[in-house]
Design an enzyme around this catalytic site. Structure first.
Site, PDB file in Angstrom:
ATOM      1  N   GLY A  61       7.339  -6.377  -9.808  1.00 25.84           N
ATOM      2  CA  GLY A  61       7.306  -7.114  -8.686  1.00 25.84           C
ATOM      3  C   GLY A  61       5.446  -8.023  -9.136  1.00 25.84           C
ATOM      4  O   GLY A  61       5.368  -8.914  -8.623  1.00 25.84           O
ATOM      5  N   ASP A 117       3.080  -5.332  -6.078  1.00 24.15           N
ATOM      6  CA  ASP A 117       3.004  -6.382  -5.254  1.00 24.15           C
ATOM      7  C   ASP A 117       2.908  -5.931  -3.291  1.00 24.15           C
ATOM      8  O   ASP A 117       2.078  -6.890  -2.739  1.00 24.15           O
ATOM      9  CB  ASP A 117       4.738  -6.463  -5.424  1.00 24.15           C
ATOM     10  CG  ASP A 117       5.603  -6.463  -5.172  1.00 24.15           C
ATOM     11  OD1 ASP A 117       5.243  -5.148  -5.020  1.00 24.15           O
ATOM     12  OD2 ASP A 117       6.753  -6.538  -5.779  1.00 24.15           O
ATOM     13  N   ASP A 120       5.419  -1.410   1.317  1.00 24.33           N
ATOM     14  CA  ASP A 120       6.570  -0.918   2.283  1.00 24.33           C
ATOM     15  C   ASP A 120       6.444  -0.520   3.293  1.00 24.33           C
ATOM     16  O   ASP A 120       5.722   0.375   3.918  1.00 24.33           O
ATOM     17  CB  ASP A 120       7.689  -1.536   2.096  1.00 24.33           C
ATOM     18  CG  ASP A 120       8.702  -2.105   3.197  1.00 24.33           C
ATOM     19  OD1 ASP A 120       9.193  -1.452   4.345  1.00 24.33           O
ATOM     20  OD2 ASP A 120       9.218  -2.985   2.705  1.00 24.33           O
ATOM     21  N   LYS A 148       3.653  -4.480   4.873  1.00 23.98           N
ATOM     22  CA  LYS A 148       3.690  -4.957   5.654  1.00 23.98           C
ATOM     23  C   LYS A 148       3.438  -3.893   6.881  1.00 23.98           C
ATOM     24  O   LYS A 148       3.177  -2.726   7.455  1.00 23.98           O
ATOM     25  CB  LYS A 148       5.186  -4.490   5.619  1.00 23.98           C
ATOM     26  CG  LYS A 148       5.891  -5.297   5.304  1.00 23.98           C
ATOM     27  CD  LYS A 148       7.724  -5.271   5.397  1.00 23.98           C
ATOM     28  CE  LYS A 148       8.731  -6.224   4.364  1.00 23.98           C
ATOM     29  NZ  LYS A 148       9.446  -6.481   3.884  1.00 23.98           N
ATOM     30  N   PHE A 169      11.605 -10.287   5.121  1.00 22.17           N
ATOM     31  CA  PHE A 169      11.681  -9.819   3.992  1.00 22.17           C
ATOM     32  C   PHE A 169      11.491 -11.162   2.915  1.00 22.17           C
ATOM     33  O   PHE A 169      11.932 -12.537   3.243  1.00 22.17           O
ATOM     34  CB  PHE A 169      13.252 -10.008   3.197  1.00 22.17           C
ATOM     35  CG  PHE A 169      13.640  -9.839   2.037  1.00 22.17           C
ATOM     36  CD1 PHE A 169      13.360  -7.861   1.953  1.00 22.17           C
ATOM     37  CD2 PHE A 169      13.498  -9.789   0.884  1.00 22.17           C
ATOM     38  CE1 PHE A 169      13.721  -7.970   0.483  1.00 22.17           C
ATOM     39  CE2 PHE A 169      14.170  -9.442   0.043  1.00 22.17           C
ATOM     40  CZ  PHE A 169      13.711  -8.868  -0.718  1.00 22.17           C
ATOM     41  N   VAL A 170      10.463 -10.541   2.422  1.00 21.71           N
ATOM     42  CA  VAL A 170      10.079 -12.169   1.666  1.00 21.71           C
ATOM     43  C   VAL A 170       9.912 -12.165  -0.301  1.00 21.71           C
ATOM     44  O   VAL A 170      10.326 -10.895  -0.622  1.00 21.71           O
ATOM     45  CB  VAL A 170       8.495 -11.941   1.769  1.00 21.71           C
ATOM     46  CG1 VAL A 170       7.357 -12.293   3.272  1.00 21.71           C
ATOM     47  CG2 VAL A 170       7.194 -10.898   0.942  1.00 21.71           C
ATOM     48  N   ASP A 176      11.311 -10.680  -5.519  1.00 19.56           N
ATOM     49  CA  ASP A 176      12.877 -11.242  -6.188  1.00 19.56           C
ATOM     50  C   ASP A 176      13.716 -11.182  -4.504  1.00 19.56           C
ATOM     51  O   ASP A 176      13.474 -10.006  -3.728  1.00 19.56           O
ATOM     52  CB  ASP A 176      13.334 -10.347  -6.995  1.00 19.56           C
ATOM     53  CG  ASP A 176      13.777  -8.954  -6.906  1.00 19.56           C
ATOM     54  OD1 ASP A 176      12.741  -7.589  -6.063  1.00 19.56           O
ATOM     55  OD2 ASP A 176      14.200  -9.027  -6.834  1.00 19.56           O
ATOM     56  N   ARG A 182      11.561 -15.198  -8.080  1.00 21.39           N
ATOM     57  CA  ARG A 182      10.338 -14.390  -8.638  1.00 21.39           C
ATOM     58  C   ARG A 182       9.467 -15.591  -9.077  1.00 21.39           C
ATOM     59  O   ARG A 182       8.484 -15.754  -8.798  1.00 21.39           O
ATOM     60  CB  ARG A 182      10.269 -13.700  -9.407  1.00 21.39           C
ATOM     61  CG  ARG A 182      11.029 -12.424  -9.496  1.00 21.39           C
ATOM     62  CD  ARG A 182      10.447 -11.062 -10.855  1.00 21.39           C
ATOM     63  NE  ARG A 182      11.555 -10.000 -10.458  1.00 21.39           N
ATOM     64  CZ  ARG A 182      11.110  -8.490  -9.863  1.00 21.39           C
ATOM     65  NH1 ARG A 182      10.388  -9.052  -9.150  1.00 21.39           N
ATOM     66  NH2 ARG A 182      12.057  -8.274 -10.286  1.00 21.39           N
TER      67      ARG A 182
END
Ligand code: XMP
Length: 196
Positions: A61, A117, A120, A148, A169-170, A176, A182
């Protein structure tokens, strides 16, 4: 290949990603400005300690973020790759992570900057930092593009954060869904009907 070549390719293959994106959360322009500000902070923080710095990106990511970030950092560095898989539902992190590919560099007495990336639940970075600390680095710092805020654990801090985002959700800019998106240049919210 020039810009004209790129648009010709877009026309001939025509598999648009934009139809799957509900809204752009962070534009490519904002990302680019923030990445260069992050690089300034990283440069200031390390100062003379940038000598022998090892950057550890978490694959896959972070690849696009990494590529932009390190090109804003003007000092010599080594890059050691780690791959971690997160067990999660389609778009929710289950909070369990597993090391798939270990670091290929010696980091003893080195300053290490982990680049990821998104933070979470923190499970991925906890695993990575635990693994790295066993190798006796001089220091371990963490840089994430996204956090987040409502989910990130309070007992786990990171040193450099690009953006605090809501719990959605990004995808894009390296992130991805099912290994797609991506290469979307902005960070966007995926249409929920694609995974619900
Ligand atoms: P944890 O829970 O370990 O999650 O902090 C970190 C990893 O989970 C993935 N992740 C996402 N991937 N959009 C994504 O494309 C998201 O909104 C998202 N949230 C978590 C990602 O691989 C990250 O490194």
């Amino acid at each position: 290949m020039g810009a004209a070549g790129c648009s010709a390719l877009r026309r001939s293959y025509n598999v648009p990603m934009e139809r799957d994106i509900e809204r752009i959360l962070i534009s490519r322009k904002c990302i680019s400005e923030r990445v260069s500000a992050l690089a300034d902070s990283i440069g200031e923080t390390y100062g003379a300690d940038s000598e022998g710095l090892v950057i550890v990106p978490i694959l896959a990511g972070s690849v696009i973020f990494l590529a932009d970030l390190i090109r804003c950092l003007p000092f010599k560095m080594k890059i050691g790759l780690m791959t971690v898989s997160s067990y999660r539902g389609k778009t929710t992190s289950a909070g369990e992570s597993r090391l798939i590919q270990d670091l290929n560099l010696d980091i003893e007495d080195r300053h290490v900057l982990v680049v990821d990336d998104i933070l979470d639940t923190g499970s991925t970075l906890r695993l990575v930092v635990g693994e790295l600390r066993q190798r006796r680095p001089a220091s371990v710092r963490i840089c994430v593009l996204l956090r987040k805020r409502s989910k990130a654990p309070r007992d786990f801090s990171v040193d450099f954060v690009g953006f605090d985002i809501e719990d959605v959700f990004v995808v894009g800019y390296g992130l991805d869904y099912n290994d797609h998106y991506r290469n979307w240049p902005d960070i966007g919210v995926l249409k929920p009907e694609l995974y619900e």
